[in-house]
Design a protein around this motif. Structure first.
Motif, short mmCIF file in Angstrom:
data_model
loop_
_atom_site.label_atom_id
_atom_site.label_comp_id
_atom_site.label_asym_id
_atom_site.label_seq_id
_atom_site.Cartn_x
_atom_site.Cartn_y
_atom_site.Cartn_z
N LEU A 295 -7.24 6.17 2.91
CA LEU A 295 -7.95 5.25 3.80
C LEU A 295 -8.15 5.88 5.19
O LEU A 295 -9.24 5.85 5.75
N ASP A 296 -7.09 6.47 5.73
CA ASP A 296 -7.18 7.11 7.04
C ASP A 296 -8.13 8.30 7.02
O ASP A 296 -8.88 8.53 7.98
N SER A 297 -8.11 9.07 5.95
CA SER A 297 -9.02 10.22 5.82
C SER A 297 -10.47 9.75 5.78
O SER A 297 -11.35 10.33 6.43
N MET B 265 0.85 -1.16 0.00
CA MET B 265 0.00 0.00 0.00
C MET B 265 0.90 1.23 0.00
O MET B 265 1.84 1.33 0.78
N SER B 266 0.60 2.17 -0.86
CA SER B 266 1.42 3.39 -0.94
C SER B 266 1.01 4.38 0.15
O SER B 266 -0.02 4.23 0.82
N ILE B 267 1.81 5.41 0.29
CA ILE B 267 1.52 6.45 1.29
C ILE B 267 0.21 7.14 0.96
O ILE B 267 -0.60 7.43 1.85
N THR B 268 -0.01 7.40 -0.31
CA THR B 268 -1.24 8.08 -0.73
C THR B 268 -2.46 7.22 -0.44
O THR B 268 -3.48 7.74 0.05
N GLN B 269 -2.38 5.94 -0.73
CA GLN B 269 -3.52 5.06 -0.44
C GLN B 269 -3.80 4.99 1.06
O GLN B 269 -4.95 5.03 1.48
N GLN B 270 -2.76 4.91 1.86
CA GLN B 270 -2.94 4.88 3.32
C GLN B 270 -3.56 6.18 3.81
O GLN B 270 -4.43 6.18 4.67
N TYR B 271 -3.11 7.30 3.26
CA TYR B 271 -3.67 8.60 3.64
C TYR B 271 -5.16 8.68 3.29
O TYR B 271 -5.97 9.14 4.10
N ARG C 277 -11.70 6.92 6.95
CA ARG C 277 -12.03 6.38 8.26
C ARG C 277 -12.32 7.50 9.27
O ARG C 277 -13.28 7.44 10.04
#
Length: 71
Positions: A9-11, A1-7, A13
């Motif tokens: 997802l976190d946003s 998972m890339s940083i952008t995808q994690q960001y 959530r």
């Protein structure tokens, strides 16, 4: 998972839970660089050793305009 995808997802959530979103990746990068430089300067001042080496001189030249006097 890339940083952008994690960001993203976190946003998503945080939005669903009614919380504030996390800061975007790279938002505080310059603050971290400044804090590292300040800790580096403090360490060399406390030990009483002069800075040395080609890498340190190059970084010092590069960061020179951003330096602020201590005290």
């Amino acid at each position: 998972m890339s940083i952008t995808q994690q960001y993203l997802l976190d946003s998503h959530r945080a939005h669903r839970h009614g919380e504030t979103p996390p800061p975007a990746p790279g938002t505080h990068d310059w603050q971290v660089v400044r804090e590292l430089r300040d800790s580096w300067e403090l360490r060399t001042d406390l030990t009483g050793r002069p800075e040395r080496g080609r890498l340190r001189r190059a970084v010092r030249r590069w960061l020179g305009p951003m330096r602020r006097p201590i005290g």
